[in-house]
Design a protein around this motif. Structure first.
Motif, PDB file in Angstrom:
ATOM      1  N   MET A   1       0.818  -1.201   0.000  1.00  0.00           N
ATOM      2  CA  MET A   1       0.000   0.000   0.000  1.00  0.00           C
ATOM      3  C   MET A   1       0.858   1.258   0.000  1.00  0.00           C
ATOM      4  SD  MET A   1      -3.102   0.684  -0.137  1.00  0.00           S
ATOM      5  CE  MET A   1      -4.117   2.109  -0.025  1.00  0.00           C
ATOM      6  N   ALA A   2       2.100   1.150   0.501  1.00  0.00           N
ATOM      7  CA  ALA A   2       2.966   2.323   0.563  1.00  0.00           C
ATOM      8  C   ALA A   2       3.346   2.805  -0.830  1.00  0.00           C
ATOM      9  CB  ALA A   2       4.218   2.011   1.372  1.00  0.00           C
ATOM     10  N   ALA A   3       3.529   1.861  -1.749  1.00  0.00           N
ATOM     11  CA  ALA A   3       3.862   2.263  -3.116  1.00  0.00           C
ATOM     12  C   ALA A   3       2.694   2.995  -3.761  1.00  0.00           C
ATOM     13  CB  ALA A   3       4.254   1.045  -3.941  1.00  0.00           C
ATOM     14  N   ALA A   4       1.474   2.571  -3.468  1.00  0.00           N
ATOM     15  CA  ALA A   4       0.298   3.233  -4.033  1.00  0.00           C
ATOM     16  C   ALA A   4       0.154   4.640  -3.479  1.00  0.00           C
ATOM     17  CB  ALA A   4      -0.948   2.412  -3.748  1.00  0.00           C
ATOM     18  N   ALA A   5       0.431   4.828  -2.200  1.00  0.00           N
ATOM     19  CA  ALA A   5       0.356   6.158  -1.607  1.00  0.00           C
ATOM     20  C   ALA A   5       1.416   7.074  -2.206  1.00  0.00           C
ATOM     21  CB  ALA A   5       0.513   6.064  -0.097  1.00  0.00           C
ATOM     22  N   SER A   6       2.578   6.521  -2.499  1.00  0.00           N
ATOM     23  CA  SER A   6       3.621   7.351  -3.112  1.00  0.00           C
ATOM     24  C   SER A   6       3.234   7.745  -4.536  1.00  0.00           C
ATOM     25  CB  SER A   6       4.965   6.640  -3.086  1.00  0.00           C
ATOM     26  OG  SER A   6       4.965   5.556  -3.990  1.00  0.00           O
ATOM     27  N   ASP A   7       2.497   6.865  -5.234  1.00  0.00           N
ATOM     28  CA  ASP A   7       2.011   7.217  -6.574  1.00  0.00           C
ATOM     29  C   ASP A   7       1.030   8.379  -6.501  1.00  0.00           C
ATOM     30  OD1 ASP A   7       3.535   5.252  -7.709  1.00  0.00           O
ATOM     31  OD2 ASP A   7       1.891   3.802  -7.850  1.00  0.00           O
ATOM     32  N   LEU A   8       0.136   8.330  -5.530  1.00  0.00           N
ATOM     33  CA  LEU A   8      -0.816   9.434  -5.357  1.00  0.00           C
ATOM     34  C   LEU A   8      -0.095  10.726  -5.007  1.00  0.00           C
ATOM     35  CD1 LEU A   8      -3.822   7.850  -3.465  1.00  0.00           C
ATOM     36  CD2 LEU A   8      -3.768   8.765  -5.774  1.00  0.00           C
ATOM     37  N   LEU A   9       0.882  10.624  -4.113  1.00  0.00           N
ATOM     38  CA  LEU A   9       1.638  11.811  -3.727  1.00  0.00           C
ATOM     39  C   LEU A   9       2.396  12.381  -4.916  1.00  0.00           C
ATOM     40  CD1 LEU A   9       2.457  13.649  -1.395  1.00  0.00           C
ATOM     41  CD2 LEU A   9       4.396  12.126  -0.998  1.00  0.00           C
ATOM     42  N   THR A  10       2.944  11.518  -5.739  1.00  0.00           N
ATOM     43  CA  THR A  10       3.647  11.972  -6.944  1.00  0.00           C
ATOM     44  C   THR A  10       2.696  12.689  -7.893  1.00  0.00           C
ATOM     45  OG1 THR A  10       5.194  10.138  -6.761  1.00  0.00           O
ATOM     46  CG2 THR A  10       5.035  11.217  -8.898  1.00  0.00           C
ATOM     47  N   GLY A  11       1.493  12.126  -8.069  1.00  0.00           N
ATOM     48  CA  GLY A  11       0.506  12.771  -8.943  1.00  0.00           C
ATOM     49  C   GLY A  11       0.110  14.151  -8.457  1.00  0.00           C
ATOM     50  N   TRP A  12      -0.124  14.286  -7.150  1.00  0.00           N
ATOM     51  CA  TRP A  12      -0.508  15.597  -6.618  1.00  0.00           C
ATOM     52  C   TRP A  12       0.658  16.575  -6.620  1.00  0.00           C
ATOM     53  CZ3 TRP A  12      -5.087  17.392  -6.666  1.00  0.00           C
ATOM     54  CH2 TRP A  12      -6.177  16.545  -6.510  1.00  0.00           C
ATOM     55  N   CYS A  13       1.883  16.080  -6.416  1.00  0.00           N
ATOM     56  CA  CYS A  13       3.052  16.973  -6.480  1.00  0.00           C
ATOM     57  C   CYS A  13       3.245  17.511  -7.899  1.00  0.00           C
ATOM     58  CB  CYS A  13       4.304  16.252  -6.010  1.00  0.00           C
ATOM     59  SG  CYS A  13       4.374  16.009  -4.236  1.00  0.00           S
ATOM     60  N   LEU A  14       3.041  16.642  -8.885  1.00  0.00           N
ATOM     61  CA  LEU A  14       3.134  17.109 -10.269  1.00  0.00           C
ATOM     62  C   LEU A  14       2.054  18.141 -10.573  1.00  0.00           C
ATOM     63  CD1 LEU A  14       3.958  13.788 -12.130  1.00  0.00           C
ATOM     64  CD2 LEU A  14       5.465  15.739 -11.736  1.00  0.00           C
ATOM     65  N   PHE A  15       0.861  17.931 -10.024  1.00  0.00           N
ATOM     66  CA  PHE A  15      -0.202  18.910 -10.217  1.00  0.00           C
ATOM     67  C   PHE A  15       0.155  20.236  -9.537  1.00  0.00           C
ATOM     68  CE2 PHE A  15      -4.304  20.817  -8.918  1.00  0.00           C
ATOM     69  CZ  PHE A  15      -4.794  21.080 -10.183  1.00  0.00           C
ATOM     70  N   GLY A  16       0.771  20.175  -8.371  1.00  0.00           N
ATOM     71  CA  GLY A  16       1.225  21.397  -7.684  1.00  0.00           C
ATOM     72  C   GLY A  16       2.266  22.148  -8.494  1.00  0.00           C
ATOM     73  N   LEU A  17       3.184  21.408  -9.104  1.00  0.00           N
ATOM     74  CA  LEU A  17       4.173  22.060  -9.973  1.00  0.00           C
ATOM     75  C   LEU A  17       3.513  22.681 -11.197  1.00  0.00           C
ATOM     76  CD1 LEU A  17       7.110  19.498  -9.819  1.00  0.00           C
ATOM     77  CD2 LEU A  17       7.022  21.782  -8.803  1.00  0.00           C
ATOM     78  N   ALA A  18       2.504  21.997 -11.719  1.00  0.00           N
ATOM     79  CA  ALA A  18       1.768  22.562 -12.852  1.00  0.00           C
ATOM     80  C   ALA A  18       1.044  23.842 -12.434  1.00  0.00           C
ATOM     81  CB  ALA A  18       0.771  21.542 -13.400  1.00  0.00           C
ATOM     82  N   LEU A  19       0.519  23.885 -11.222  1.00  0.00           N
ATOM     83  CA  LEU A  19      -0.131  25.105 -10.730  1.00  0.00           C
ATOM     84  C   LEU A  19       0.850  26.268 -10.661  1.00  0.00           C
ATOM     85  CD1 LEU A  19      -2.395  23.832  -7.812  1.00  0.00           C
ATOM     86  CD2 LEU A  19      -3.041  24.389 -10.144  1.00  0.00           C
ATOM     87  N   LEU A  20       2.030  25.996 -10.150  1.00  0.00           N
ATOM     88  CA  LEU A  20       3.043  27.054 -10.093  1.00  0.00           C
ATOM     89  C   LEU A  20       3.425  27.534 -11.483  1.00  0.00           C
ATOM     90  CD1 LEU A  20       5.383  25.782  -7.247  1.00  0.00           C
ATOM     91  CD2 LEU A  20       3.800  27.709  -7.182  1.00  0.00           C
TER      92      LEU A  20
END
Length: 86
Positions: A1-20
Motif C-alpha cells: 500500500m505504501a507504493a500506491a500512496a507514493s504514486d498518489l503523492l507523486t501525482g498531486w506533487c506534479l499537479f502542484g508544480l503545474a499550478l506554479l
C-alpha cells in the motif's frame, strides 16, 4: 500500500508544480500585453486570477482521470473505499 500512496503523492506533487507553472505563465502573459501607461493593480490581479482559474480547471481534468483510474482494479471493479472494511 505504501507504493500506491507514493504514486498518489507523486501525482498531486506534479499537479502542484503545474499550478506554479500556470501562475508564472499567467503573470508573464498579462504583464507582457499590458499597457504600461494605463495599468491598474486591481485589473492586473483580476486578469491574472481569471486566466489562472481557467487554466487550472483545465489542468485538473488529467488529475481527476488519474484518481478515478487509480480507484479501480485491473478487472474494472472499484477498490474498497475504506481499506479497513470487509
Amino acid at each position: 500500500m505504501a507504493a500506491a500512496a507514493s504514486d498518489l503523492l507523486t501525482g498531486w506533487c506534479l499537479f502542484g508544480l503545474a499550478l506554479l507553472a500556470i501562475l508564472v505563465f499567467c503573470w508573464v502573459y498579462v504583464r507582457k500585453y499590458q499597457s504600461r501607461r494605463e495599468s491598474e493593480v486591481i485589473s492586473t490581479i483580476t486578469a491574472i486570477f481569471a486566466l489562472a482559474v481557467a487554466l487550472i480547471s483545465s489542468a485538473l481534468l488529467p488529475v481527476d482521470i488519474f484518481l478515478v483510474s487509480y480507484m479501480k482494479n485491473p478487472n474494472g471493479t472499484f477498490k474498497p473505499y475504506f481499506q479497513g472494511t470487509t
